[in-house]
Scaffold this motif. Structure first.
Motif, PDB file in Angstrom:
ATOM      1  N   ALA A 222       0.920  -1.137  -0.223  1.00  0.00           N
ATOM      2  CA  ALA A 222       0.215  -0.079   0.033  1.00  0.00           C
ATOM      3  C   ALA A 222       0.697   1.161  -0.020  1.00  0.00           C
ATOM      4  N   MET A 223       2.044   1.238   0.843  1.00  0.00           N
ATOM      5  CA  MET A 223       2.703   2.428   0.855  1.00  0.00           C
ATOM      6  C   MET A 223       3.779   2.660  -0.330  1.00  0.00           C
ATOM      7  N   LYS A 224       4.079   1.554  -0.938  1.00  0.00           N
ATOM      8  CA  LYS A 224       4.856   1.484  -2.436  1.00  0.00           C
ATOM      9  C   LYS A 224       3.878   2.183  -3.269  1.00  0.00           C
ATOM     10  N   TYR A 225       2.591   1.846  -3.575  1.00  0.00           N
ATOM     11  CA  TYR A 225       1.617   2.407  -4.589  1.00  0.00           C
ATOM     12  C   TYR A 225       1.539   3.960  -4.078  1.00  0.00           C
ATOM     13  N   GLN A 226       1.487   4.226  -2.830  1.00  0.00           N
ATOM     14  CA  GLN A 226       1.117   5.519  -2.465  1.00  0.00           C
ATOM     15  C   GLN A 226       2.374   6.419  -2.763  1.00  0.00           C
ATOM     16  N   LYS A 227       3.508   6.087  -2.625  1.00  0.00           N
ATOM     17  CA  LYS A 227       4.943   6.670  -2.897  1.00  0.00           C
ATOM     18  C   LYS A 227       4.666   6.960  -4.634  1.00  0.00           C
ATOM     19  N   VAL A 228       4.304   6.370  -5.218  1.00  0.00           N
ATOM     20  CA  VAL A 228       4.535   6.491  -6.930  1.00  0.00           C
ATOM     21  C   VAL A 228       3.669   7.594  -6.964  1.00  0.00           C
ATOM     22  N   VAL A 229       2.172   7.649  -6.135  1.00  0.00           N
ATOM     23  CA  VAL A 229       1.234   8.761  -6.525  1.00  0.00           C
ATOM     24  C   VAL A 229       1.989  10.037  -6.024  1.00  0.00           C
ATOM     25  N   MET A 230       2.769   9.867  -5.019  1.00  0.00           N
ATOM     26  CA  MET A 230       3.288  11.154  -4.604  1.00  0.00           C
ATOM     27  C   MET A 230       4.421  11.728  -5.491  1.00  0.00           C
ATOM     28  N   GLN A 231       5.056  10.701  -6.074  1.00  0.00           N
ATOM     29  CA  GLN A 231       6.241  11.247  -6.960  1.00  0.00           C
ATOM     30  C   GLN A 231       5.381  11.688  -8.234  1.00  0.00           C
ATOM     31  N   VAL A 232       4.407  11.460  -8.627  1.00  0.00           N
ATOM     32  CA  VAL A 232       3.739  11.957  -9.829  1.00  0.00           C
ATOM     33  C   VAL A 232       3.337  13.305  -9.291  1.00  0.00           C
ATOM     34  N   MET A 233       2.692  13.474  -8.241  1.00  0.00           N
ATOM     35  CA  MET A 233       2.209  14.867  -7.823  1.00  0.00           C
ATOM     36  C   MET A 233       3.344  15.775  -7.747  1.00  0.00           C
ATOM     37  N   GLN A 234       4.382  15.462  -7.066  1.00  0.00           N
ATOM     38  CA  GLN A 234       5.465  16.197  -6.853  1.00  0.00           C
ATOM     39  C   GLN A 234       6.257  16.447  -8.256  1.00  0.00           C
ATOM     40  N   PHE A 235       6.473  15.678  -9.131  1.00  0.00           N
ATOM     41  CA  PHE A 235       7.014  15.945 -10.343  1.00  0.00           C
ATOM     42  C   PHE A 235       6.130  16.981 -11.059  1.00  0.00           C
ATOM     43  N   GLU A 236       4.906  17.020 -11.006  1.00  0.00           N
ATOM     44  CA  GLU A 236       4.020  17.984 -11.728  1.00  0.00           C
ATOM     45  C   GLU A 236       4.334  19.195 -11.006  1.00  0.00           C
ATOM     46  N   HIS A 237       4.183  19.246  -9.704  1.00  0.00           N
ATOM     47  CA  HIS A 237       4.160  20.516  -8.924  1.00  0.00           C
ATOM     48  C   HIS A 237       5.657  21.221  -9.251  1.00  0.00           C
ATOM     49  N   ARG A 238       6.751  20.684  -9.149  1.00  0.00           N
ATOM     50  CA  ARG A 238       7.695  21.162  -9.337  1.00  0.00           C
ATOM     51  C   ARG A 238       7.894  21.889 -10.787  1.00  0.00           C
ATOM     52  N   LYS A 239       7.212  21.226 -11.872  1.00  0.00           N
ATOM     53  CA  LYS A 239       7.204  21.716 -13.365  1.00  0.00           C
ATOM     54  C   LYS A 239       6.403  23.044 -13.204  1.00  0.00           C
ATOM     55  N   LYS A 240       5.287  23.151 -12.540  1.00  0.00           N
ATOM     56  CA  LYS A 240       4.613  24.423 -12.251  1.00  0.00           C
ATOM     57  C   LYS A 240       5.229  25.568 -11.548  1.00  0.00           C
ATOM     58  N   HIS A 241       5.966  25.129 -10.714  1.00  0.00           N
ATOM     59  CA  HIS A 241       6.472  26.325  -9.923  1.00  0.00           C
ATOM     60  C   HIS A 241       7.787  26.735 -10.035  1.00  0.00           C
ATOM     61  N   ALA A 242       8.361  28.042 -10.163  1.00  0.00           N
ATOM     62  CA  ALA A 242       9.656  28.274 -10.530  1.00  0.00           C
ATOM     63  C   ALA A 242      10.634  27.889  -9.522  1.00  0.00           C
ATOM     64  N   GLY A 243      11.785  27.480 -10.080  1.00  0.00           N
ATOM     65  CA  GLY A 243      12.932  27.293  -9.253  1.00  0.00           C
ATOM     66  C   GLY A 243      12.846  25.586  -8.887  1.00  0.00           C
TER      67      GLY A 243
END
Length: 415
Positions: A222-243
């Motif tokens: 369950a936590m392995k699956y959750q971590k991939v969801v978090m990685q997707v969210m973080q990847f998209e978040h960083r693309k949208k925000h400066a720096g």
């Protein structure tokens, strides 16, 4: 004691839908939960076939074990089976879309989750409001419900996914209107981690929602699956925000409490925010919440079985953590947060959390906390009423069982 039917009376439409099963031989005749059929339906609807076994292992075995347990033990009514079928299909399709995304953009899996805040403690101890308030910091990232339900944009843009998620959650309130006063359900606020973990078919939420004694839970998957969801969210978040600044995550579920070793194995630099509240409040509140949640999907009363689940397990888990911390068996990365302090002065309490974690507490964040609470007054959706005696509990016994916990953590009594 009142029956669950008396505590949580259902709307007429829900009663009628459930009664339909009696005309055809039972709810299972109306709503199928056959695993292979749902898997094939998801492939057909999406046009995809890779469910991402490499993410979290034998998801199919867990799904089949879950369905077998639901059919044999959960005694689901028609509305319950309809909700479960929709959720399983949504989870299967989320897996397909998530796997497609990380296949097309494998660099997503290089995202590192750094020093997350992980909120836990006994249920009903203030973990939800802590999550919501910590997520108001612009430098934080939390699994917002619509994104947790639909990690990719394959079904539409943000507005569409907000609406689809809200629809699924609003159905809970249609079935059990009393839930509005127990736990706020919205698609634009952070979701609990067990909700994010749901498509692994190994997470705790399936047990919370249903009486499934033989369900083969797999917290690591369950936590392995959750971590991939978090990685997707973080990847998209960083693309949208400066720096491309890496945000600090805010995660939450009381079910982390008995698995802290697993949590630290996955996030060695995590800060564990351990919430504390008077057990005379948390135990009956937890009983009421679990009862309402399960009664939405089953006509089974089960108050006695729920009472057994309450027991002294909560205090025992908190005391086990206390002893292990004292013995140096757990990393010194715990921050104790008391519900009474959080309610008295939220800004001061959370400033203390940031100070212990070595993070800057900005004036903008302070204003965000105040503004958020102004839009969320206490009792906004009614008052959640609960007393120990309402659930066949003895106040004196509860106090005795909780004494070590209250003294060890210096928990303020509310009664």
């Amino acid at each position: 004691m009142k029956t669950l039917a008396e505590r949580f009376p259902r709307p007429d439409l829900v009663n009628r839908i459930n009664l339909m099963a009696k005309t055809v031989g039972g709810a299972a005749e109306l709503i199928s939960l056959e695993a292979n059929e749902m898997i094939e339906a998801s492939r057909r609807v999406t046009g995809l076939s890779d469910f991402g076994e490499r993410i979290d292992g034998d998801w199919q075995g867990r799904l089949k074990g879950l369905v077998a347990s639901l059919d044999a033990e959960a005694d689901l009514n028609v509305m319950g089976r309809l909700q479960v079928r929709q959720e399983i299909l949504r989870c299967l399709q989320s897996r397909l879309y998530l796997t497609k995304k990380i296949t097309e953009q494998p660099e997503i899996l290089n995202e590192e989750i750094v020093e997350p805040f992980i909120i836990t403690g006994t249920g009903r101890s203030g973990t939800t409001i802590t999550l919501e308030l910590l997520s108001q910091d612009v430098d934080s990232l939390a699994p917002i419900a619509w994104k947790a339900f639909h990690p990719t944009d394959d079904l539409g843009d943000e507005a569409t996914l907000l609406r689809l998620t809200e629809c699924e959650q609003d159905l809970w309130l249609d079935v059990c209107p009393q839930m509005a006063a127990i736990h706020e359900l919205r698609s634009d606020i952070p979701d609990e981690c067990i909700g994010v973990q749901k498509p692994s078919f190994g997470g705790m939420l399936w047990w919370v929602l249903h009486d499934v004694q033989t369900f083969p839970m797999d917290p690591e998957a369950a936590m392995k699956y959750q971590k991939v969801v978090m990685q997707v969210m973080q990847f998209e978040h960083r693309k949208k925000h400066a720096g491309n600044k890496v945000p600090h995550w805010v995660l939450k579920t009381p079910t982390y409490l008995p698995m802290l070793d697993l949590v630290f194995s996955m996030y060695p630099d995590a800060w564990i925010i351990l919430n504390h509240r008077d057990p005379l409040k948390t135990v009956p509140s937890g009983m009421s919440t679990l009862a309402a949640t399960r009664y939405m999907r089953s006509d089974r009363e089960g108050s006695e079985q729920l009472l057994e689940l309450a027991g002294n397990a909560r205090n025992d888990m908190m005391m086990d953590v206390y002893r292990r911390r004292q013995a140096g068996e757990l990393p010194q990365r715990f921050i104790d947060l008391h519900f009474s302090d959080l309610m008295r002065d939220p800004v001061k309490a959370l400033e203390g959390v940031y100070r212990q974690a070595g993070k800057a507490f900005s004036q903008d964040y302070q204003r965000a906390i105040t503004g958020y609470l102004a839009q969320k007054p206490k009792g906004k959706h009614g008052k959640h009423q609960y007393l120990p005696e309402d659930w066949g509990m003895d106040t004196e016994t509860l106090e005795q069982q909780a004494q070590d916990y209250i003294e060890s953590y210096q928990v303020e009594k509310e009664s």
